[in-house]
Design an enzyme around this catalytic site. Structure first.
Site, PDB file in Angstrom:
ATOM      1  N   ARG A 157      -8.649  -0.655  -5.342  1.00 38.08           N
ATOM      2  CA  ARG A 157      -8.533  -0.899  -6.780  1.00 38.08           C
ATOM      3  C   ARG A 157      -9.850  -1.456  -7.312  1.00 38.08           C
ATOM      4  O   ARG A 157     -10.863  -0.779  -7.213  1.00 38.08           O
ATOM      5  CB  ARG A 157      -7.361  -1.849  -7.054  1.00 38.08           C
ATOM      6  CG  ARG A 157      -6.680  -1.601  -8.379  1.00 38.08           C
ATOM      7  CD  ARG A 157      -5.541  -2.576  -8.563  1.00 38.08           C
ATOM      8  NE  ARG A 157      -4.375  -2.203  -7.792  1.00 38.08           N
ATOM      9  CZ  ARG A 157      -3.437  -1.368  -8.218  1.00 38.08           C
ATOM     10  NH1 ARG A 157      -3.517  -0.832  -9.403  1.00 38.08           N
ATOM     11  NH2 ARG A 157      -2.399  -1.061  -7.465  1.00 38.08           N
ATOM     12  N   ASP A 170      -5.700  -4.465  -0.379  1.00 39.26           N
ATOM     13  CA  ASP A 170      -6.961  -4.596  -1.115  1.00 39.26           C
ATOM     14  C   ASP A 170      -7.749  -5.874  -0.822  1.00 39.26           C
ATOM     15  O   ASP A 170      -8.939  -5.941  -1.102  1.00 39.26           O
ATOM     16  CB  ASP A 170      -6.693  -4.533  -2.627  1.00 39.26           C
ATOM     17  CG  ASP A 170      -6.031  -3.236  -3.050  1.00 39.26           C
ATOM     18  OD1 ASP A 170      -6.155  -2.243  -2.305  1.00 39.26           O
ATOM     19  OD2 ASP A 170      -5.395  -3.208  -4.117  1.00 39.26           O
ATOM     20  N   VAL A 220      -3.047   7.308   3.439  1.00 41.69           N
ATOM     21  CA  VAL A 220      -3.158   7.168   4.902  1.00 41.69           C
ATOM     22  C   VAL A 220      -3.549   5.714   5.226  1.00 41.69           C
ATOM     23  O   VAL A 220      -3.124   5.146   6.230  1.00 41.69           O
ATOM     24  CB  VAL A 220      -4.247   8.142   5.430  1.00 41.69           C
ATOM     25  CG1 VAL A 220      -4.763   7.747   6.786  1.00 41.69           C
ATOM     26  CG2 VAL A 220      -3.701   9.560   5.445  1.00 41.69           C
ATOM     27  N   SER A 266      -1.009  -6.810   0.401  1.00 47.22           N
ATOM     28  CA  SER A 266      -1.825  -5.800  -0.283  1.00 47.22           C
ATOM     29  C   SER A 266      -2.961  -5.413   0.637  1.00 47.22           C
ATOM     30  O   SER A 266      -3.583  -6.289   1.233  1.00 47.22           O
ATOM     31  CB  SER A 266      -2.402  -6.377  -1.574  1.00 47.22           C
ATOM     32  OG  SER A 266      -3.394  -5.517  -2.075  1.00 47.22           O
ATOM     33  N   GLY A 303      -0.341  -8.073  -9.065  1.00 49.04           N
ATOM     34  CA  GLY A 303       0.564  -7.777 -10.179  1.00 49.04           C
ATOM     35  C   GLY A 303       1.916  -8.445  -9.998  1.00 49.04           C
ATOM     36  O   GLY A 303       2.441  -9.084 -10.918  1.00 49.04           O
ATOM     37  N   ARG A 336      -2.639   3.066   3.843  1.00 52.26           N
ATOM     38  CA  ARG A 336      -1.566   2.088   3.664  1.00 52.26           C
ATOM     39  C   ARG A 336      -0.402   2.321   4.631  1.00 52.26           C
ATOM     40  O   ARG A 336       0.512   1.503   4.703  1.00 52.26           O
ATOM     41  CB  ARG A 336      -1.051   2.177   2.228  1.00 52.26           C
ATOM     42  CG  ARG A 336      -1.258   0.902   1.473  1.00 52.26           C
ATOM     43  CD  ARG A 336      -1.108   1.067   0.020  1.00 52.26           C
ATOM     44  NE  ARG A 336       0.197   1.509  -0.414  1.00 52.26           N
ATOM     45  CZ  ARG A 336       0.462   1.864  -1.670  1.00 52.26           C
ATOM     46  NH1 ARG A 336      -0.486   1.817  -2.582  1.00 52.26           N
ATOM     47  NH2 ARG A 336       1.655   2.263  -2.019  1.00 52.26           N
TER      48      ARG A 336
HETATM   49  O1  F6P Z   1      -2.989  -2.094  -4.339  1.00 50.46           O
HETATM   50  C1  F6P Z   1      -2.905  -1.222  -3.259  1.00 50.46           C
HETATM   51  C2  F6P Z   1      -3.328   0.166  -3.625  1.00 50.46           C
HETATM   52  O2  F6P Z   1      -3.205   0.973  -2.472  1.00 50.46           O
HETATM   53  C3  F6P Z   1      -4.721   0.288  -4.241  1.00 50.46           C
HETATM   54  O3  F6P Z   1      -5.735   0.231  -3.267  1.00 50.46           O
HETATM   55  C4  F6P Z   1      -4.599   1.594  -4.965  1.00 50.46           C
HETATM   56  O4  F6P Z   1      -5.471   1.637  -6.063  1.00 50.46           O
HETATM   57  C5  F6P Z   1      -3.171   1.611  -5.433  1.00 50.46           C
HETATM   58  O5  F6P Z   1      -2.471   0.700  -4.611  1.00 50.46           O
HETATM   59  C6  F6P Z   1      -2.480   2.963  -5.372  1.00 50.46           C
HETATM   60  O6  F6P Z   1      -1.245   2.842  -5.994  1.00 50.46           O
HETATM   61  P1  F6P Z   1      -0.016   3.839  -5.788  1.00 50.46           P
HETATM   62  O7  F6P Z   1       0.486   3.685  -4.392  1.00 50.46           O
HETATM   63  O8  F6P Z   1       0.985   3.403  -6.790  1.00 50.46           O
HETATM   64  O9  F6P Z   1      -0.550   5.222  -5.990  1.00 50.46           O
END
Ligand code: F6P
Length: 366
Positions: free
Chosen positions: A196, A152, A285, A150, A106, A287
């Site tokens: 995602r 992902d 967790v 990211s 994004g 992230r």
């Molecule tokens: O893009 C990283 C991510 O952790 C995705 O895996 C997940 O869908 C999204 O971000 C969650 O977003 P937020 O932290 O805004 O809830």
């Protein structure tokens, strides 16, 4: 001396700090001044205190920290024309003509839009008196490098995105922990992981964690999947296995596009076997916490290359995406990488999963 702006944008990811540290120190080493833009594109729009010079020791002690010390945001305002105009105005006022953005799909898509619109934005800022003609002349374009931060691993142009490896470590540890309690009770657990629209985290950790069954966005199951799943789990139990672990990617869906959620899987098991499976949604967790050695290494070498890219760029240079390919630092045109990434989404939406997998080209195919 040239002024490089650095920002982290979108969802945070482990290793972003290693990237910021590398950019600041490589920048200083190569004779540039580096300015942090706090809170991502939101900070560029706000300007003022959000844009601050960083020296060598300002980035001490951050290499091993998760998250991003310069803050991040998902900015809705940046998607508007006025938001982009304000960001350009603040970059010009701060004399920033080179920018390194560490963010996900994004953020890099937004960066691409700003880059394409730059000449028109600058012209409008001059005609409305928000910048001077001299400032405009000094900033005919913005030299940009993108780095993908990211968990992902959902971007074309790099084998790995910053944070993915750390997230996989976190998920694998969680699967190990869940297995031990699951084995004790002879239970089935459904573990939902992030990603995602990308099943990379789920697929790789299903392999690394020895899961019994997995659901991925890129591979929607054929009708009747509930019975096949029960059969596969049953075979594992018959062979003496005391636990069953099902890994579901948060973006998984069936061929009709109906989400395959942990609750739906749980209900399917309940209907067919009477077992009340437990659900664990790993959430953020994945992230958080310490970046892995790989993410620190990768973010550091890519950061140094991103600095080299923006400092050597001229008016004709394309914005580049800096990543890794076969364990080597690799640069790809940012615009092409963003477009190719979006094509994958189109393939998935059209149900052409094979094309999507080949377009990504990493991890799923040999
Ligand atoms: O893009 C990283 C991510 O952790 C995705 O895996 C997940 O869908 C999204 O971000 C969650 O977003 P937020 O932290 O805004 O809830």
């Amino acid at each position: 001396s040239p002024r490089i702006g650095v920002m982290t944008s979108g969802g945070d990811a482990q290793g972003m700090n290693a990237a910021v540290r590398s950019i600041v120190r490589s920048g200083i080493h190569q004779g540039a001044e580096v300015y942090a833009i706090y809170e991502g594109w939101q900070g560029a729009i706000a300007g003022g205190e959000h844009i601050r010079h960083l020296g060598w020791s300002d980035v001490s002690g951050i290499l091993n920290k998760g998250g991003t010390v310069i803050g991040t945001a998902r900015s809705a305002e940046f998607r508007t024309r006025e938001g982009q105009l304000k960001a350009v105005e603040n970059l010009v006022h701060n004399g920033i003509d080179r920018l390194i953005v560490i963010g996900g799909d994004g953020s890099l898509t937004g960066t691409r839009a700003l880059c394409l619109g730059w000449p028109a934005y600058v012209e409008e800022l001059v005609t409305t008196g928000r910048i001077t003609a001299e400032q405009a002349a000094a900033h005919p374009h913005l030299n940009i490098a993108g780095m993908v931060g990211s968990i992902d691993n959902d971007m074309v142009g790099t084998d790995m995105t910053i944070g993915t490896d750390s997230a996989m470590h976190r998920i694998t540890e969680a699967i190990d922990a869940i297995s031990s309690t699951a084995e004790s009770h002879r239970r089935t657990f459904i573990v939902e992981v992030m990603g995602r629209h990308c099943g990379y985290l789920a697929l790789m950790t299903a392999i690394a964690g020895g899961a019994d069954y997995t659901f991925l966005p890129e591979s929607p199951p054929r009708p009747g999947w509930e019975d096949r799943m029960v059969e596969v789990l049953g075979r594992g139990r018959a062979a003496g296995r005391r636990d069953s672990i099902i890994l579901v990617s948060e973006g998984a869906a069936d061929r009709e596009g109906e989400p395959i959620t942990a609750q739906r899987i749980q209900a399917a098991l309940r209907d067919r076997t009477g077992e009340e499976a437990r659900i664990t949604i790993l959430g953020h967790v994945q992230r958080g916490g310490t970046p892995s050695a790989y993410d620190r290494w990768m973010a550091t070498v890519c950061g140094a290359e991103a600095v080299r890219q923006v400092l050597s760029a001229d008016a004709q240079s394309e914005p580049m995406l800096v990543g890794v390919r076969r364990d080597m630092v690799n640069t790809t045109p940012l615009l092409a990488a963003v477009e190719a990434t979006h094509r994958i989404g189109d393939f998935v939406n059209e149900g052409d999963y094979e094309a999507a997998i080949h377009a990504r080209g990493v991890g799923f195919t040999t």
